[in-house]
Design an enzyme around this catalytic site. Sequence first.
Site, PDB file in Angstrom:
ATOM      1  N   THR A 145       5.478 -26.355 -11.720  1.00  0.00           N
ATOM      2  CA  THR A 145       6.669 -25.497 -11.685  1.00  0.00           C
ATOM      3  C   THR A 145       6.655 -24.719 -10.374  1.00  0.00           C
ATOM      4  O   THR A 145       6.326 -23.527 -10.355  1.00  0.00           O
ATOM      5  CB  THR A 145       6.696 -24.522 -12.878  1.00  0.00           C
ATOM      6  OG1 THR A 145       5.459 -23.798 -12.927  1.00  0.00           O
ATOM      7  CG2 THR A 145       6.896 -25.270 -14.183  1.00  0.00           C
TER       8      THR A 145
ATOM      9  N   THR B 272       3.116 -23.563 -16.505  1.00  0.00           N
ATOM     10  CA  THR B 272       3.475 -22.148 -16.437  1.00  0.00           C
ATOM     11  C   THR B 272       4.986 -22.043 -16.251  1.00  0.00           C
ATOM     12  O   THR B 272       5.515 -22.443 -15.217  1.00  0.00           O
ATOM     13  CB  THR B 272       2.750 -21.464 -15.262  1.00  0.00           C
ATOM     14  OG1 THR B 272       1.339 -21.644 -15.431  1.00  0.00           O
ATOM     15  CG2 THR B 272       3.065 -19.983 -15.221  1.00  0.00           C
TER      16      THR B 272
ATOM     17  N   LEU C 238      -6.774 -22.381 -15.625  1.00  0.00           N
ATOM     18  CA  LEU C 238      -7.750 -23.013 -14.735  1.00  0.00           C
ATOM     19  C   LEU C 238      -7.892 -22.269 -13.414  1.00  0.00           C
ATOM     20  O   LEU C 238      -6.919 -21.791 -12.840  1.00  0.00           O
ATOM     21  CB  LEU C 238      -7.345 -24.461 -14.429  1.00  0.00           C
ATOM     22  CG  LEU C 238      -7.087 -25.386 -15.610  1.00  0.00           C
ATOM     23  CD1 LEU C 238      -6.906 -26.809 -15.111  1.00  0.00           C
ATOM     24  CD2 LEU C 238      -8.207 -25.310 -16.626  1.00  0.00           C
TER      25      LEU C 238
ATOM     26  N   GLU D 182      -9.095 -23.090  -9.609  1.00  0.00           N
ATOM     27  CA  GLU D 182      -9.465 -24.193  -8.730  1.00  0.00           C
ATOM     28  C   GLU D 182     -10.899 -24.014  -8.287  1.00  0.00           C
ATOM     29  O   GLU D 182     -11.330 -22.927  -7.937  1.00  0.00           O
ATOM     30  CB  GLU D 182      -8.519 -24.267  -7.527  1.00  0.00           C
ATOM     31  CG  GLU D 182      -7.108 -24.649  -7.931  1.00  0.00           C
ATOM     32  CD  GLU D 182      -6.254 -25.065  -6.741  1.00  0.00           C
ATOM     33  OE1 GLU D 182      -6.806 -25.605  -5.761  1.00  0.00           O
ATOM     34  OE2 GLU D 182      -5.032 -24.845  -6.793  1.00  0.00           O
TER      35      GLU D 182
ATOM     36  N   LYS E  86       0.106 -16.356 -19.356  1.00  0.00           N
ATOM     37  CA  LYS E  86      -0.352 -16.796 -18.032  1.00  0.00           C
ATOM     38  C   LYS E  86       0.269 -15.962 -16.916  1.00  0.00           C
ATOM     39  O   LYS E  86      -0.425 -15.532 -15.981  1.00  0.00           O
ATOM     40  CB  LYS E  86      -0.011 -18.283 -17.824  1.00  0.00           C
ATOM     41  CG  LYS E  86      -0.420 -18.855 -16.462  1.00  0.00           C
ATOM     42  CD  LYS E  86      -1.917 -18.845 -16.260  1.00  0.00           C
ATOM     43  CE  LYS E  86      -2.308 -19.373 -14.874  1.00  0.00           C
ATOM     44  NZ  LYS E  86      -2.046 -20.796 -14.707  1.00  0.00           N
TER      45      LYS E  86
ATOM     46  N   ALA F 289     -11.822  -7.109  -1.110  1.00  0.00           N
ATOM     47  CA  ALA F 289     -10.793  -6.835  -0.100  1.00  0.00           C
ATOM     48  C   ALA F 289     -10.873  -7.871   1.007  1.00  0.00           C
ATOM     49  O   ALA F 289     -11.943  -8.358   1.348  1.00  0.00           O
ATOM     50  CB  ALA F 289     -10.982  -5.433   0.474  1.00  0.00           C
ATOM     51  N   GLY F 290      -9.727  -8.191   1.577  1.00  0.00           N
ATOM     52  CA  GLY F 290      -9.719  -9.163   2.661  1.00  0.00           C
ATOM     53  C   GLY F 290      -8.329  -9.656   2.959  1.00  0.00           C
ATOM     54  O   GLY F 290      -7.363  -8.891   2.971  1.00  0.00           O
TER      55      GLY F 290
ATOM     56  N   CYS G 232      -0.499 -20.744  -7.474  1.00  0.00           N
ATOM     57  CA  CYS G 232      -0.273 -20.012  -8.724  1.00  0.00           C
ATOM     58  C   CYS G 232       0.160 -18.572  -8.497  1.00  0.00           C
ATOM     59  O   CYS G 232       1.310 -18.221  -8.757  1.00  0.00           O
ATOM     60  CB  CYS G 232      -1.535 -20.059  -9.591  1.00  0.00           C
ATOM     61  SG  CYS G 232      -1.874 -21.686 -10.293  1.00  0.00           S
TER      62      CYS G 232
ATOM     63  N   LYS H 126      -8.696 -21.126  -0.810  1.00  0.00           N
ATOM     64  CA  LYS H 126      -9.924 -20.600  -1.380  1.00  0.00           C
ATOM     65  C   LYS H 126     -11.002 -21.660  -1.221  1.00  0.00           C
ATOM     66  O   LYS H 126     -10.705 -22.838  -0.993  1.00  0.00           O
ATOM     67  CB  LYS H 126      -9.746 -20.240  -2.860  1.00  0.00           C
ATOM     68  CG  LYS H 126      -9.432 -21.421  -3.757  1.00  0.00           C
ATOM     69  CD  LYS H 126      -9.410 -21.039  -5.228  1.00  0.00           C
ATOM     70  CE  LYS H 126     -10.805 -20.749  -5.732  1.00  0.00           C
ATOM     71  NZ  LYS H 126     -10.836 -20.513  -7.203  1.00  0.00           N
TER      72      LYS H 126
END
Length: 444
Positions: free
Chosen positions: A87, A123, A155, A157, A213, A261-262, A269, A332
């Site tokens: 979605t 979702t 989930l 990743e 979700k 933090a970053g 998502c 990530k």
Amino acid sequence: MSLKLSVVGTGYLGAVHAACMADLGHDVVAVDVDAAKIALLAEGKAPFFEPGLPELLERALATGRLRFSTDYSELADRDVHFVCVGTPQRKGENAADLTYVDSAFGELAKHLSSATLVVGKSTVPVGTAARLQDMLRATAPAGDAVTLAWNPEFLREGFAVKDTLHPDRLVYGVEGGEVGERATALLDEVYATTISDGTPRLVTDYPTAELVKTSANSFLATKISFINAMAEVCEAAGADVVALADAIGHDERIGRKFLGAGLGFGGGCLPKDIRAFMARAGELGADQALTFLREVDAINMRRRTRMVDIAREQCQGTFIGKRVAVLGAAFKPDSDDIRDSPALSVAALVRLNGAHVSVYDPQAMDNARKVWPDLAYAESAVEALRGADVVLHLTEWREFRELDPATVGDVVRSKSIVDGRNALDPARWRAAGWTYRALGRPRA
């Protein structure tokens, strides 16, 4: 008890769910309109990077309990059908694009000629399940014998196999009365092993299940943006946001998770889910309830421009004629997903400002090249760093955390690094002669 299951959609969610359900002992057929993807999966090859999935696919295929197809007619005799299509954000809008969901349900309905349970895992905006239930009963040959449940996925990743086989909770959204009880009982059979392992199971109505979700993602996004807002204050005050996060994280009401933090969040998502949530709240007349999410989104996007500003400072105020090494392309670590990747967003902004940018990522290089062909790509971290005036650490891969600052210091033009994930050891890099900068931390 082994059941006959189908999985519609073999993207990130569907492929993992199909393999895991087969591993739990069910007979599973997964369908998708993408013939190339189906061919890969049938050979036991994952079309995306996810730790543990290739081994799981190989094991499940070897049992004969898992197969892949492009033919929806193979779904006719299944006990339970899981719809696992994407979605995405609607082009030019914040709302979710339900094209793939509507198409999948519409095609599936044609083959439902007997009593069966359809389970949505995508979702979706609250209110979608009730609409799809009406559609199934109006168009499926079995009519009222078709029941819908909503079973949202949670989930992460990089941990998708673990999160499917050992989730922290199961949520069933079902109708009331006997119809809902039968749907619940059937889902309990599907997840019998998981439930016996002690996984909590919550049974709700459709709207609540749909909201779980999006609510969870909105909370996590808010927590990330909160600590990044504190990083802005820390920079202004000369404080250390990492020490601040450690201190407040000891409060059990707050916790330390998601207080890193970053550079902020990205992926397929959190960004699109909070925007779709705001859009749907507006449609329901509850837009004021979620206005805070606009600032959550704004803080998150500001992290990217702040990263560019710090990198420019390290280049004496201009990127013109400078070489910038970017460590990371995936949004990530332990993923090759580049959707809304902060790393690539920063890389593109730096290049747009006149720098020569060299990008390296352990897994996301092919995907990055397809979307950002104008960026330069290196074959290793060392090659990316060669001749660099500044190094930007933008995805928290273990490989990058384990770089030896003394060794890589020999290949750069200037020992300057900006840690966009606050994941490197400042003392270690500074001891090797590097200028270390990070978001929300003192200069030295």
